[in-house]
Design a protein around this motif. Structure first.
Motif, PDB file in Angstrom:
ATOM      1  N   PHE A  31      11.986   3.265   4.889  1.00  0.00           N
ATOM      2  CA  PHE A  31      12.172   4.682   4.578  1.00  0.00           C
ATOM      3  C   PHE A  31      12.143   4.928   3.067  1.00  0.00           C
ATOM      4  O   PHE A  31      11.724   5.988   2.610  1.00  0.00           O
ATOM      5  N   HIS A  32      12.623   3.956   2.306  1.00  0.00           N
ATOM      6  CA  HIS A  32      12.728   4.138   0.859  1.00  0.00           C
ATOM      7  C   HIS A  32      11.367   4.145   0.169  1.00  0.00           C
ATOM      8  O   HIS A  32      11.253   4.601  -0.961  1.00  0.00           O
ATOM      9  N   TRP A  33      10.341   3.631   0.825  1.00  0.00           N
ATOM     10  CA  TRP A  33       9.019   3.619   0.188  1.00  0.00           C
ATOM     11  C   TRP A  33       8.209   4.839   0.567  1.00  0.00           C
ATOM     12  O   TRP A  33       7.135   5.073   0.012  1.00  0.00           O
ATOM     13  N   ARG A  71      13.908   1.799  -5.195  1.00  0.00           N
ATOM     14  CA  ARG A  71      13.132   2.104  -3.990  1.00  0.00           C
ATOM     15  C   ARG A  71      12.074   1.046  -3.704  1.00  0.00           C
ATOM     16  O   ARG A  71      11.891   0.626  -2.561  1.00  0.00           O
ATOM     17  N   LEU A  72      11.362   0.612  -4.735  1.00  0.00           N
ATOM     18  CA  LEU A  72      10.270  -0.340  -4.526  1.00  0.00           C
ATOM     19  C   LEU A  72      10.774  -1.753  -4.256  1.00  0.00           C
ATOM     20  O   LEU A  72      10.039  -2.580  -3.707  1.00  0.00           O
ATOM     21  N   PRO A  90       0.815  -1.232   0.000  1.00  0.00           N
ATOM     22  CA  PRO A  90       0.000   0.000   0.000  1.00  0.00           C
ATOM     23  C   PRO A  90       0.840   1.269   0.000  1.00  0.00           C
ATOM     24  O   PRO A  90       0.529   2.216  -0.732  1.00  0.00           O
ATOM     25  N   GLN A  91       1.923   1.274   0.801  1.00  0.00           N
ATOM     26  CA  GLN A  91       2.781   2.470   0.825  1.00  0.00           C
ATOM     27  C   GLN A  91       3.494   2.655  -0.515  1.00  0.00           C
ATOM     28  O   GLN A  91       3.657   3.779  -0.989  1.00  0.00           O
ATOM     29  N   LYS A  92       3.910   1.560  -1.105  1.00  0.00           N
ATOM     30  CA  LYS A  92       4.605   1.646  -2.392  1.00  0.00           C
ATOM     31  C   LYS A  92       3.662   2.167  -3.485  1.00  0.00           C
ATOM     32  O   LYS A  92       4.056   2.992  -4.316  1.00  0.00           O
ATOM     33  N   HIS A 100      14.615  12.506   1.170  1.00  0.00           N
ATOM     34  CA  HIS A 100      15.041  13.180  -0.060  1.00  0.00           C
ATOM     35  C   HIS A 100      14.926  12.306  -1.297  1.00  0.00           C
ATOM     36  O   HIS A 100      15.299  12.729  -2.395  1.00  0.00           O
ATOM     37  N   TYR A 101      14.407  11.105  -1.141  1.00  0.00           N
ATOM     38  CA  TYR A 101      14.475  10.135  -2.230  1.00  0.00           C
ATOM     39  C   TYR A 101      13.588  10.481  -3.428  1.00  0.00           C
ATOM     40  O   TYR A 101      13.836  10.020  -4.538  1.00  0.00           O
TER      41      TYR A 101
END
Length: 466
Positions: free
Chosen positions: A306-308, A299-300, A266-268, A313-314
């Motif tokens: 944090f990456h999703w 990222r995915l 869901p976050q992705k 800053h991503y």
């Protein structure tokens, strides 16, 4: 006057037309983010240790030393962490004013420069006011807000170059697009794959040889950087982030890799939707949107939550891509171009509607303009540490101490320091902050004696007593 001369003057007027709105939007965006960063700095709000790391980096560059960053560990060569040698071009700003705040202002200026490029491109092709609308929507985009709120990172330098490369793609100047993309190779290792996708778009647009060469060069740069340069400079002889992605599990444990890909779905999905939604999904109508794929891919497929997220800053490098893809989409037919004022206005409305959910909203909060609870104690703690001292600290005051002391992060194995500086409100002590810096230091460095010299508003300072 000859027909050729008249045509040349007309082209000159068209080229100058976007300049005024581009400069105005760029200056406004830079000022807005500089103001935000100044308040954050004055309130001693520190979201991560990265500003301290980059402050040590620029201090080393400013003193013409190798970029060794003790916060990452004693003797740690930062170019073995991420590949960003081109950051050295920003060193003159450090010479003017050696401070972490300088880096925040430089970042705001770089964001503003990218906003000027996006505005100029949109104004050139869509008209002055649609161009301003696109530029303002880009400048207020949540990806840029989150990047600025997380303080300085190397990707800030990528924004103007990436925007210039994509603007060249919009005007079908493939040579310029390729040239503007090349500095990305010296800003962060994963941007080599972004350069690859710029090459793919160039090839799709008809310059097949140039596109193929650029795409191959981007892949080669990524491989050389991650397989040779980063491991050679890293103290552990590895690329530290190779295992962050579930790609590393595909052959060894494919089931775990699939499970990892679905984790956080869901976050992705929300991340992907928010990136393209800021353009009213118009970015999807242009091949330029392909340039987002490398960033989305790492990222995915990452196992780091944090990456999703929409924080940090991503997402910054995705913003110029989708907004210039939006411009490109509107140019694909006269009917779409005629709707440019409406679409640009809608993009501004979307950006403004999202602002209350993101960091810039704090500028309308009266409390953000008050000192807050940290400044008095933080200032006292800083005053208690002399220039040239070695210091072990949590993240709170790292960036403030780094220009004039040798700072180490408390979580590493460090040499015995002259001073220990802690903040009980740092939120890293699991609800049980140290009662004294003296006790914490003597427990961390057995056999050494420390004396607490300051305890103000939760800030604790202890001095080593040999």
């Amino acid at each position: 006057m000859s027909e050729q001369a008249t045509d040349a003057r007309r082209r000159g007027r068209l080229a100058r037309r976007p300049l005024a709105p581009a400069l105005a939007v760029g200056a406004g965006v830079a000022a807005l983010y500089a103001l935000w960063s100044w308040r954050q700095w004055q309130r001693f709000e520190t979201p991560s240790w990265d500003l301290g790391i980059f402050t040590q980096l620029f201090r080393a560059y400013g003193e013409l030393r190798a970029p060794v960053v003790p916060i990452k560990g004693p003797g740690f060569m930062l170019l073995g962490d991420h590949w960003h040698p081109l950051l050295a071009v920003l060193t003159p700003a450090w010479w003017v004013h050696p401070s972490g705040l300088t880096l925040l202002v430089v970042q705001a200026l770089l964001v503003g420069a990218s906003a000027a490029v996006v505005t100029g491109c949109a104004a050139r092709h869509l008209g002055r006011w649609p161009g301003v609308g696109v530029g303002v929507a880009y400048g207020l985009s949540w990806g840029l807000q989150s990047a600025v709120a997380s303080q300085f990172h190397e990707v800030a330098l990528a924004l103007p170059f990436l925007a210039a490369s994509l603007a060249a793609l919009v005007r079908r100047d493939h040579r310029a697009a390729a040239l503007w993309s090349l500095p990305l190779l010296g800003i962060k290792e994963d941007l080599g794959l972004t350069v690859t996708m710029i090459g793919v778009v160039i090839a799709i647009r008809g310059s097949r040889r140039l596109g193929a060469l650029l795409a191959a060069g981007g892949v080669a740069a990524f491989v050389v950087t991650t397989r040779l340069l980063l491991p050679a400079l890293n103290p552990d002889g590895v690329w530290d982030y190779a295992e962050d992605s579930i790609v590393s599990q595909v052959l060894s444990d494919p089931g775990a890799a699939i499970d990892g890909l679905l984790t956080g779905a869901p976050q992705k999905l929300l991340l992907v939707l928010l990136v393209v939604a800021v353009t009213g999904f118009l970015a999807l109508g242009s091949p330029l949107v392909l340039v987002t794929l490398p960033t989305f891919a790492w990222r995915l497929t990452s196992d780091v939550p944090f990456h999703w997220s929409t924080d940090w800053h991503y997402s910054a490098v995705l913003m110029p891509v989708v907004f210039l893809a939006m411009v490109d989409t509107l140019l694909r037919s006269p009917a779409w171009k005629a709707r440019a004022p409406l679409m640009a206005g809608a993009a501004v409305v979307v950006a403004l509607a999202l602002v209350p959910q993101f960091p810039l909203w704090r500028l309308v909060d009266g409390d953000y303009w008050r000192p807050g609870v940290r400044p008095a104690g933080a200032s006292a703690a800083l005053a208690a540490v002399p220039d040239g001292a070695t210091v072990v600290s949590d993240i709170t005051l790292m960036a403030y101490l780094a220009p004039r002391t040798e700072v180490y992060w408390m979580g590493n194995e460090n040499p015995v320091p002259d001073y220990v500086v802690l903040y009980q409100g740092a939120g890293i002590y699991g609800g049980e902050p140290p009662e004294s810096a003296e006790g914490w230091a003597e427990a961390r460095f057995p056999g050494e004696d420390f004396t607490q010299v300051l305890a103000v508003d939760g800030f604790l300072v202890a001095r080593h007593t040999p």
